[in-house]
Scaffold this motif. Structure first.
Motif, PDB file in Angstrom:
ATOM      1  N   ASP A 108      58.764  -3.602 -27.944  1.00 45.12           N
ATOM      2  CA  ASP A 108      58.814  -2.615 -29.021  1.00 45.12           C
ATOM      3  C   ASP A 108      58.376  -3.227 -30.344  1.00 45.12           C
ATOM      4  OD1 ASP A 108      59.729  -0.645 -27.290  1.00 45.12           O
ATOM      5  OD2 ASP A 108      61.841  -1.121 -27.658  1.00 45.12           O
ATOM      6  N   ARG A 139      54.606  -3.584 -30.266  1.00 47.00           N
ATOM      7  CA  ARG A 139      53.953  -2.274 -30.381  1.00 47.00           C
ATOM      8  C   ARG A 139      53.985  -1.752 -31.821  1.00 47.00           C
ATOM      9  NH1 ARG A 139      56.494   2.326 -30.312  1.00 47.00           N
ATOM     10  NH2 ARG A 139      58.315   1.454 -29.233  1.00 47.00           N
ATOM     11  N   LYS A 140      55.153  -1.801 -32.450  1.00 49.23           N
ATOM     12  CA  LYS A 140      55.309  -1.242 -33.799  1.00 49.23           C
ATOM     13  C   LYS A 140      54.609  -2.075 -34.876  1.00 49.23           C
ATOM     14  CE  LYS A 140      59.887   0.762 -32.833  1.00 49.23           C
ATOM     15  NZ  LYS A 140      61.335   0.645 -33.150  1.00 49.23           N
ATOM     16  N   GLU A 166      50.290  -0.766 -33.179  1.00 46.02           N
ATOM     17  CA  GLU A 166      50.138   0.471 -33.955  1.00 46.02           C
ATOM     18  C   GLU A 166      49.440   0.218 -35.279  1.00 46.02           C
ATOM     19  OE1 GLU A 166      53.935   2.417 -34.238  1.00 46.02           O
ATOM     20  OE2 GLU A 166      54.009   2.873 -32.081  1.00 46.02           O
ATOM     21  N   LYS A 167      49.774  -0.870 -35.961  1.00 43.31           N
ATOM     22  CA  LYS A 167      49.160  -1.166 -37.255  1.00 43.31           C
ATOM     23  C   LYS A 167      47.692  -1.547 -37.123  1.00 43.31           C
ATOM     24  CE  LYS A 167      53.343  -2.424 -39.786  1.00 43.31           C
ATOM     25  NZ  LYS A 167      54.033  -3.462 -40.582  1.00 43.31           N
ATOM     26  N   GLY A 203      45.733  -0.414 -34.766  1.00 44.65           N
ATOM     27  CA  GLY A 203      44.994   0.660 -34.096  1.00 44.65           C
ATOM     28  C   GLY A 203      44.651   0.345 -32.658  1.00 44.65           C
ATOM     29  N   LYS A 209      45.255   1.253 -29.476  1.00 42.97           N
ATOM     30  CA  LYS A 209      45.852   2.365 -28.737  1.00 42.97           C
ATOM     31  C   LYS A 209      45.853   2.174 -27.229  1.00 42.97           C
ATOM     32  CE  LYS A 209      44.748   5.716 -32.366  1.00 42.97           C
ATOM     33  NZ  LYS A 209      44.031   6.972 -32.698  1.00 42.97           N
ATOM     34  N   TYR A 226      49.303  -2.683 -24.194  1.00 43.02           N
ATOM     35  CA  TYR A 226      50.647  -2.404 -23.698  1.00 43.02           C
ATOM     36  C   TYR A 226      51.353  -3.687 -23.267  1.00 43.02           C
ATOM     37  CZ  TYR A 226      47.921   1.850 -22.743  1.00 43.02           C
ATOM     38  OH  TYR A 226      47.058   2.916 -22.837  1.00 43.02           O
ATOM     39  N   ASP A 265      40.034  -3.214 -28.064  1.00 44.19           N
ATOM     40  CA  ASP A 265      41.287  -3.379 -28.794  1.00 44.19           C
ATOM     41  C   ASP A 265      41.431  -4.804 -29.320  1.00 44.19           C
ATOM     42  OD1 ASP A 265      42.255  -0.822 -28.749  1.00 44.19           O
ATOM     43  OD2 ASP A 265      44.054  -1.277 -27.572  1.00 44.19           O
TER      44      ASP A 265
END
Length: 355
Positions: free
Chosen positions: A192, A195-196, A200-201, A203, A205, A208, A253
């Protein structure tokens, strides 16, 4: 005006010709290792200053379904996970929640000799902790769901290989401890937090924490090669490699990741530069590893690189800061290594850019 137009067309033709030659050169380098269109394959990308110069997919993403590889396929990236773990630690340091000079005992009071082992030692593979991948009993937990604490308890009482800071020896156990520290300090699960604060910051997407059970769109399936052909990869619990090797991503990514590092999207330059500093051992000898990256060079030009290997997958990336050049390759069979391929690609592009 006529002369100017002719000159422009001549320059354009020369550029297009040299670009085509570079593409052919990169194709030939890749095909030395990834030549069978019916076998597991790989994806390769070259980016400079935010522009994609080369991006191609080779072979099959799924042999059973006869699906061709595409550049957007998601791969397990193995030990390239370590750079995300290292930056996560530096994010926490920038927030004043820890220091890389803190001893492990500050967070895990019962860790043997934890007062002598610092977070810096874990980040730089200089802790001397026994790598859990070398422990024979690993086979008994490889498919079990382990908590970070259980993983640390699995190897913490093993006899150390050397005193902290005495030598550099690549070590997955240190990065498992770092993942555990991230959870203890942040109060969040490692996946988590990554991811956060990163995915996410930046980009990212299609990146994982790895899972064999979740539906992951465009997943490339992993394979081993046996004497009688290919087989599906060995299943392991991703809670075992954890913060040392359990992330998934795409080449595109990973370009976003590199851009985020360069532009301060996720962390300030002062802290990021700690990851790209060559440190010294207790005796003053320098070694070529920062925090999560090997610090190398291509024909004398400084570069940062790291690879990864996990059942069914291999990965490799090289970044040349002075040219803002990023070269990356993923493979969905651990029988095909992109390591030398990516290094040779990087050399070819550096030589082309310098001309």
């Amino acid at each position: 005006m006529k002369n100017i137009s002719l000159s422009f067309l001549l320059i354009l033709c020369i550029f297009q010709q040299s670009f085509a030659q570079l593409n052919q050169k990169l194709d030939s380098i890749i095909q030395t290792e990834f030549s069978d269109p019916h076998a597991p394959g790989g994806v390769f990308l070259v980016s400079q200053k935010g522009k994609t110069l080369y991006e191609k997919a080779f072979g099959k993403a799924n042999i059973e379904l006869d699906f061709n590889m595409v550049s957007g396929n998601v791969f397990e990236i193995g030990s390239m996970t370590k750079q995300f773990t290292a930056i996560a630690v530096l994010i926490l340091e920038s927030q004043g929640k820890l220091s890389v000079n803190d001893p492990v005992s500050k967070y895990i009071p019962d860790y043997p000799s934890g007062n002598l082992i610092t977070i810096h030692h874990l980040l730089t593979h200089t802790s001397g902790i026994k790598d859990f991948t070398k422990i024979k009993s690993l086979q008994y937990i490889a498919q079990k769901e382990m908590t970070p604490k259980q993983m640390v308890d699995f190897f913490k009482n093993e006899t150390p290989d050397f005193k902290p800071g005495e030598k550099f020896e690549y070590n997955n156990a240190g990065y498992v401890i770092l993942g555990y520290l991230i959870e203890l300090v942040s109060g969040e699960r490692y996946e988590d937090f990554i991811r956060k604060n990163i995915f996410e910051k930046a980009g990212m997407k299609n990146s994982y924490y790895a899972s064999d059970r979740k539906i992951i769109r465009n997943r490339a399936y992993g394979y081993h090669q046996k004497t009688d052909g290919y087989v599906n990869k060995t299943i392991i619990s991703f809670s075992v490699p954890f913060a040392s090797g359990s992330l998934m991503s795409t080449v595109e990514d990973m370009v976003r990741w590199q851009h985020a590092l360069n532009t301060g999207l996720i962390l300030d330059a002062a802290h990021i530069n700690k990851a790209f500093t060559a440190y010294t051992l207790n005796n003053g000898e320098k070694f070529t590893y920062g925090y999560g990256w090997h610090l190398k060079d291509i024909n004398g030009i400084p570069s940062r690189e790291h690879g990864g290997s996990i059942f069914g997958f291999k990965s490799m990336a090289v970044y040349v800061p002075s040219l803002d050049l990023y070269v990356i390759g993923f493979s969905n069979c651990d029988c095909h290594s992109p390591t030398q391929v990516v290094k040779d690609m990087a050399k070819a592009v550096v030589n082309a850019v310098k001309k």
